[in-house]
Motif scaffolding. Structure first.
Motif, PDB file in Angstrom:
ATOM      1  N   GLY A  37      21.765  11.349  26.523  1.00  0.00           N
ATOM      2  CA  GLY A  37      20.749  12.367  26.311  1.00  0.00           C
ATOM      3  C   GLY A  37      20.905  13.524  27.282  1.00  0.00           C
ATOM      4  O   GLY A  37      21.620  13.423  28.285  1.00  0.00           O
ATOM      5  N   ILE A  38      20.203  14.607  26.991  1.00  0.00           N
ATOM      6  CA  ILE A  38      20.283  15.788  27.860  1.00  0.00           C
ATOM      7  C   ILE A  38      19.617  15.556  29.212  1.00  0.00           C
ATOM      8  O   ILE A  38      19.781  16.346  30.125  1.00  0.00           O
ATOM      9  CB  ILE A  38      19.687  17.045  27.180  1.00  0.00           C
ATOM     10  CG1 ILE A  38      18.243  16.803  26.759  1.00  0.00           C
ATOM     11  CG2 ILE A  38      20.554  17.494  26.020  1.00  0.00           C
ATOM     12  CD1 ILE A  38      17.517  18.053  26.267  1.00  0.00           C
ATOM     13  N   ASP A  39      18.886  14.448  29.351  1.00  0.00           N
ATOM     14  CA  ASP A  39      18.291  14.106  30.648  1.00  0.00           C
ATOM     15  C   ASP A  39      19.224  13.221  31.478  1.00  0.00           C
ATOM     16  O   ASP A  39      18.850  12.778  32.562  1.00  0.00           O
ATOM     17  CB  ASP A  39      16.946  13.392  30.449  1.00  0.00           C
ATOM     18  CG  ASP A  39      15.905  14.312  29.831  1.00  0.00           C
ATOM     19  OD1 ASP A  39      15.934  15.522  30.123  1.00  0.00           O
ATOM     20  OD2 ASP A  39      15.062  13.825  29.063  1.00  0.00           O
ATOM     21  N   SER A  40      20.434  12.959  30.979  1.00  0.00           N
ATOM     22  CA  SER A  40      21.377  12.104  31.701  1.00  0.00           C
ATOM     23  C   SER A  40      21.949  12.824  32.914  1.00  0.00           C
ATOM     24  O   SER A  40      22.038  14.049  32.949  1.00  0.00           O
ATOM     25  CB  SER A  40      22.516  11.666  30.776  1.00  0.00           C
ATOM     26  OG  SER A  40      23.314  12.774  30.418  1.00  0.00           O
ATOM     27  N   ASP A  41      22.335  12.041  33.902  1.00  0.00           N
ATOM     28  CA  ASP A  41      22.935  12.592  35.128  1.00  0.00           C
ATOM     29  C   ASP A  41      24.227  13.347  34.808  1.00  0.00           C
ATOM     30  O   ASP A  41      24.466  14.431  35.338  1.00  0.00           O
ATOM     31  CB  ASP A  41      23.222  11.475  36.132  1.00  0.00           C
ATOM     32  CG  ASP A  41      21.950  10.789  36.613  1.00  0.00           C
ATOM     33  OD1 ASP A  41      20.872  11.414  36.586  1.00  0.00           O
ATOM     34  OD2 ASP A  41      22.032   9.606  37.011  1.00  0.00           O
ATOM     35  N   ALA A  42      25.064  12.775  33.930  1.00  0.00           N
ATOM     36  CA  ALA A  42      26.351  13.401  33.600  1.00  0.00           C
ATOM     37  C   ALA A  42      26.149  14.779  32.978  1.00  0.00           C
ATOM     38  O   ALA A  42      26.851  15.733  33.318  1.00  0.00           O
ATOM     39  CB  ALA A  42      27.151  12.508  32.654  1.00  0.00           C
ATOM     40  N   ASP A  45      24.742  17.292  35.640  1.00  0.00           N
ATOM     41  CA  ASP A  45      25.810  17.712  36.554  1.00  0.00           C
ATOM     42  C   ASP A  45      26.717  18.746  35.876  1.00  0.00           C
ATOM     43  O   ASP A  45      27.072  19.769  36.473  1.00  0.00           O
ATOM     44  CB  ASP A  45      26.657  16.517  37.006  1.00  0.00           C
ATOM     45  CG  ASP A  45      25.895  15.593  37.952  1.00  0.00           C
ATOM     46  OD1 ASP A  45      24.799  15.969  38.429  1.00  0.00           O
ATOM     47  OD2 ASP A  45      26.390  14.473  38.207  1.00  0.00           O
ATOM     48  N   ALA A  46      27.077  18.478  34.606  1.00  0.00           N
ATOM     49  CA  ALA A  46      27.940  19.398  33.862  1.00  0.00           C
ATOM     50  C   ALA A  46      27.240  20.733  33.633  1.00  0.00           C
ATOM     51  O   ALA A  46      27.859  21.797  33.722  1.00  0.00           O
ATOM     52  CB  ALA A  46      28.343  18.768  32.524  1.00  0.00           C
ATOM     53  N   GLU A  47      25.942  20.678  33.383  1.00  0.00           N
ATOM     54  CA  GLU A  47      25.162  21.896  33.155  1.00  0.00           C
ATOM     55  C   GLU A  47      25.096  22.750  34.424  1.00  0.00           C
ATOM     56  O   GLU A  47      25.246  23.976  34.374  1.00  0.00           O
ATOM     57  CB  GLU A  47      23.759  21.503  32.705  1.00  0.00           C
ATOM     58  CG  GLU A  47      22.924  22.635  32.181  1.00  0.00           C
ATOM     59  CD  GLU A  47      21.572  22.171  31.659  1.00  0.00           C
ATOM     60  OE1 GLU A  47      21.146  22.704  30.631  1.00  0.00           O
ATOM     61  OE2 GLU A  47      20.941  21.282  32.284  1.00  0.00           O
ATOM     62  N   THR A  48      24.911  22.106  35.558  1.00  0.00           N
ATOM     63  CA  THR A  48      24.883  22.810  36.844  1.00  0.00           C
ATOM     64  C   THR A  48      26.227  23.500  37.101  1.00  0.00           C
ATOM     65  O   THR A  48      26.276  24.669  37.491  1.00  0.00           O
ATOM     66  CB  THR A  48      24.559  21.836  37.998  1.00  0.00           C
ATOM     67  OG1 THR A  48      23.271  21.270  37.759  1.00  0.00           O
ATOM     68  CG2 THR A  48      24.570  22.521  39.342  1.00  0.00           C
ATOM     69  N   GLN A  49      27.322  22.755  36.830  1.00  0.00           N
ATOM     70  CA  GLN A  49      28.662  23.327  37.023  1.00  0.00           C
ATOM     71  C   GLN A  49      28.898  24.480  36.055  1.00  0.00           C
ATOM     72  O   GLN A  49      29.470  25.506  36.433  1.00  0.00           O
ATOM     73  CB  GLN A  49      29.725  22.236  36.827  1.00  0.00           C
ATOM     74  CG  GLN A  49      31.130  22.684  37.199  1.00  0.00           C
ATOM     75  CD  GLN A  49      31.249  23.142  38.634  1.00  0.00           C
ATOM     76  OE1 GLN A  49      30.823  22.465  39.566  1.00  0.00           O
ATOM     77  NE2 GLN A  49      31.818  24.322  38.843  1.00  0.00           N
ATOM     78  N   ALA A  50      28.427  24.351  34.830  1.00  0.00           N
ATOM     79  CA  ALA A  50      28.602  25.417  33.828  1.00  0.00           C
ATOM     80  C   ALA A  50      27.878  26.687  34.259  1.00  0.00           C
ATOM     81  O   ALA A  50      28.389  27.796  34.063  1.00  0.00           O
ATOM     82  CB  ALA A  50      28.083  24.943  32.472  1.00  0.00           C
ATOM     83  N   GLY A  76      32.961  21.442  26.969  1.00  0.00           N
ATOM     84  CA  GLY A  76      32.889  20.512  28.096  1.00  0.00           C
ATOM     85  C   GLY A  76      31.495  19.953  28.296  1.00  0.00           C
ATOM     86  O   GLY A  76      31.325  18.771  28.624  1.00  0.00           O
ATOM     87  N   LEU A  77      30.485  20.793  28.091  1.00  0.00           N
ATOM     88  CA  LEU A  77      29.094  20.335  28.201  1.00  0.00           C
ATOM     89  C   LEU A  77      28.789  19.265  27.161  1.00  0.00           C
ATOM     90  O   LEU A  77      28.189  18.241  27.470  1.00  0.00           O
ATOM     91  CB  LEU A  77      28.136  21.513  27.992  1.00  0.00           C
ATOM     92  CG  LEU A  77      27.688  22.275  29.209  1.00  0.00           C
ATOM     93  CD1 LEU A  77      26.848  23.476  28.800  1.00  0.00           C
ATOM     94  CD2 LEU A  77      26.903  21.393  30.156  1.00  0.00           C
ATOM     95  N   ILE A  78      29.207  19.517  25.927  1.00  0.00           N
ATOM     96  CA  ILE A  78      28.944  18.543  24.860  1.00  0.00           C
ATOM     97  C   ILE A  78      29.778  17.282  25.078  1.00  0.00           C
ATOM     98  O   ILE A  78      29.290  16.164  24.881  1.00  0.00           O
ATOM     99  CB  ILE A  78      29.170  19.181  23.475  1.00  0.00           C
ATOM    100  CG1 ILE A  78      28.110  20.281  23.281  1.00  0.00           C
ATOM    101  CG2 ILE A  78      29.064  18.143  22.364  1.00  0.00           C
ATOM    102  CD1 ILE A  78      28.273  21.125  22.060  1.00  0.00           C
ATOM    103  N   ALA A  79      31.001  17.433  25.550  1.00  0.00           N
ATOM    104  CA  ALA A  79      31.850  16.274  25.844  1.00  0.00           C
ATOM    105  C   ALA A  79      31.229  15.400  26.937  1.00  0.00           C
ATOM    106  O   ALA A  79      31.373  14.172  26.920  1.00  0.00           O
ATOM    107  CB  ALA A  79      33.250  16.735  26.246  1.00  0.00           C
TER     108      ALA A  79
END
Length: 137
Positions: A37-42, A45-50, A76-79
């Motif tokens: 889900g979009i509330d996941s840590d992964a 983290d990817a969203e912050t990097q994006a 990459g965000l969706i992956a």
């Protein structure tokens, strides 16, 4: 009466939910993916990097290169939402990105499923006791 835990989505978002994959013609396949889900840590983290990368992408003068950089970042965000899959290839970010690039319909499906907090929330609620259980001993 609601308990604090009734509002938690992070743990279920991290676990993900199994989604069966259909072939482009709509027929069933034996394959599946596990979508976080979009509330996941992964994903967070990817969203912050994006967001960090967006600054440097904005500075790219060539419009085609800039568009490509943003498109790759979105992929990459969706992956990052894919926790596992049934394919023989290891479920690693680059492999997932390559798959999603060639299967945009799956990319869209992941995006829609991951954003539906209710799917993760409802699953979480079904595992939570609504009332304390009496001890049997």
């Amino acid at each position: 009466m609601s308990m604090m835990e009734d509002f938690f989505t992070r743990e279920k978002a991290n676990e993900g939910i199994k989604i069966p994959l259909t072939l482009p013609d709509g027929s069933e396949s034996e394959h599946y993916i596990v979508v976080r889900g979009i509330d996941s840590d992964a994903f967070r983290d990817a969203e912050t990097q994006a967001k960090r990368n967006a600054m440097s992408f904005a500075a790219i003068e060539d419009e085609a290169m800039r568009s490509e950089a943003f498109a790759d970042e979105r992929l990459g965000l969706i992956a990052a939402l894919v926790a596992d899959w049934s394919f023989d290839a290891p479920c690693e970010l680059d492999a997932v990105k390559a798959f999603l690039h060639q299967a945009p319909q799956i990319c869209e499906q992941i995006d829609k499923v991951a954003a539906k907090r209710a799917l993760f929330f409802a699953k979480g609620l079904s595992n939570l006791p609504t009332t304390p259980k009496a001890s049997s001993n």
